[in-house]
Design an enzyme around this catalytic site. Structure first.
Site, PDB file in Angstrom:
ATOM      1  N   GLY A  55      41.128  42.449  35.065  1.00 37.97           N
ATOM      2  CA  GLY A  55      42.581  41.699  36.680  1.00 37.97           C
ATOM      3  C   GLY A  55      42.550  42.704  37.292  1.00 37.97           C
ATOM      4  N   ARG A  59      34.546  49.806  37.308  1.00 37.21           N
ATOM      5  CA  ARG A  59      34.014  48.378  37.573  1.00 37.21           C
ATOM      6  C   ARG A  59      34.387  49.075  38.635  1.00 37.21           C
ATOM      7  NH1 ARG A  59      36.531  43.690  35.821  1.00 37.21           N
ATOM      8  NH2 ARG A  59      34.667  42.654  36.661  1.00 37.21           N
ATOM      9  N   GLN A  86      37.504  32.526  33.290  1.00 36.63           N
ATOM     10  CA  GLN A  86      38.990  33.213  33.033  1.00 36.63           C
ATOM     11  C   GLN A  86      40.197  32.177  33.119  1.00 36.63           C
ATOM     12  OE1 GLN A  86      36.163  35.055  34.554  1.00 36.63           O
ATOM     13  NE2 GLN A  86      36.144  36.724  34.962  1.00 36.63           N
ATOM     14  N   ASP A 110      40.949  41.336  44.381  1.00 36.65           N
ATOM     15  CA  ASP A 110      40.369  42.547  44.325  1.00 36.65           C
ATOM     16  C   ASP A 110      40.134  43.109  45.246  1.00 36.65           C
ATOM     17  OD1 ASP A 110      39.478  40.215  42.670  1.00 36.65           O
ATOM     18  OD2 ASP A 110      39.284  41.907  41.381  1.00 36.65           O
ATOM     19  N   ASN A 160      37.924  38.630  46.004  1.00 36.95           N
ATOM     20  CA  ASN A 160      37.798  38.111  44.467  1.00 36.95           C
ATOM     21  C   ASN A 160      36.696  37.583  43.696  1.00 36.95           C
ATOM     22  OD1 ASN A 160      40.536  37.756  42.900  1.00 36.95           O
ATOM     23  ND2 ASN A 160      40.020  35.048  43.628  1.00 36.95           N
TER      24      ASN A 160
END
Ligand code: MRU
Length: 343
Positions: free
Chosen positions: A49, A89, A194, A235, A245
């Site tokens: 997240g 990431r 998720q 994101d 996202n």
């Protein structure tokens, strides 16, 4: 989720991360005291997240400093370790923003570094609370029905994905607290689940009514009129409102556009990257093929079938009815662009 449960917690000597790969069946914590363990935890989605990896990355700068002291690293080695955390990431901009913000405090020592990391965490919770209120106000006014709302969400955007409370799930929690929520359709969120593992777990903890549905059910649920609005996190949001996202989000946005219902993105301004002009410039993480070729460690696709596993997709800004930040709601699809309004 009990308020005291935090996805990211600084213990005084290291990071305690709730292991999100184990939920919902096991609530375990990973103790992180070195940079390799943190980078691995971010890559494996132990912590995940955008705002939560931002919070973990901020504390990662302190971890690098402490490990450097223990192991006699040079300044250059500390900086290289920090840049590995920053690059763990590629899509969520919160990671880079937090690491850079905390690393700027390095000349002032560990206490200053830790204070900055703690400030990021605190500000994120405050931003989520504001977003919750703005988003709920906007939805209630915009949907304008004389009954509680039925909303759809994708991925996990709750306390687990943030420093606390949640972004899109924070808006949903606020609607529930106001007695204005009927049901949440939580997309399961293939391939790492998720939605079914984490969002459903948080909704269960909160006593919020919900269904878990296959991602492939989302468009049909929307088109048959069972949903008043979709609300998701982000994101990275480009200056023109294009929003990266979790993969599958753009399909939800297209269905909402066809059904003429609001598609809301809730994210703190730390997720808005004004240096990225459009979604074409957002680096989309490609994850290991095995995540889509296997199920529970067993191969499901034929041997020899290659996998394509983008972790995120980009929803064009023109499909984003509203972008909720801690500053209010921008109606992106009508031209209220982040690049003009959030500078
Ligand atoms: O791969 P993940 O689980 O880190 O992806 C998370 C998402 O896509 C979320 O929707 C986004 O980070 C917003 S979290 C408040």
């Amino acid at each position: 989720m009990p308020q005291e449960l935090r996805a990211v917690h600084w213990t005084g000597s290291g990071l305690a991360l709730i292991d999100q790969t184990r939920l919902p069946h096991r609530t375990e914590t990973v103790d992180v005291r070195d940079v390799d363990t943190l980078v691995d935890a971010i890559r494996r989605l132990v912590v995940r997240g955008a705002p939560a990896i931002g919070a973990a990355g901020g504390y990662g700068v302190a971890l690098a400093l402490l490990q450097g002291e223990r192991e006699g690293w040079t300044d250059g080695e500390v900086l290289r370790a920090i840049s590995r955390i920053r690059g763990a990431r590629p899509t969520a901009v919160n990671l880079m923003v937090s690491v850079d913000r905390v690393a700027a405090r390095l000349p002032h020592g560990l206490t200053a570094v830790l204070a900055e990391a703690a400030a990021i965490q605190r500000e994120d919770v405050e931003a989520n609370r504001s977003m919750g209120a703005y988003g709920a106000d906007w939805l209630i006014e915009r949907v304008a029905v004389d009954r509680p709302l039925r909303v759809l969400t994708h991925c996990n955007t709750g306390a687990l994905a943030t420093a606390g409370w949640g972004t899109a799930l924070g808006v949903i929690r606020e609607l529930h607290a106001r007695g204005r929520l009927e049901i949440v359709y939580a997309d399961e969120t293939r391939p790492l689940l998720q939605g079914s593992r984490l969002t459903a777990w948080e909704l269960t903890q909160e006593g919020i009514p919900h269904y878990v549905q296959a991602d492939g059910a989302a468009a049909g649920t929307i088109l048959r009129g069972a949903v008043d609005a979709a609300i998701v996190g982000a994101d990275r949001i480009a200056a023109n409102g294009d929003t990266a996202n979790k993969v599958g989000t753009v399909g939800v946005a297209l269905a909402c556009s066809y059904a003429r219902i609001p598609f809301l993105v809730a994210a703190p301004t730390t997720t808005v990257d004004l240096s990225t002009a459009t979604g074409d410039d957002i680096h989309i993480e490609l994850r290991d093929q095995t995540e889509v070729l296997e199920w529970g460690g067993l191969r499901t696709a034929p041997a020899g079938s290659p996998g394509h596993n983008p972790a995120f997709d980009v929803t064009p800004g023109r499909l984003v009815t509203g972008l909720v930040t801690e500053r209010g709601v921008l109606e992106v699809s009508t031209g209220e662009l982040p690049g003009q309004r959030l500078r």
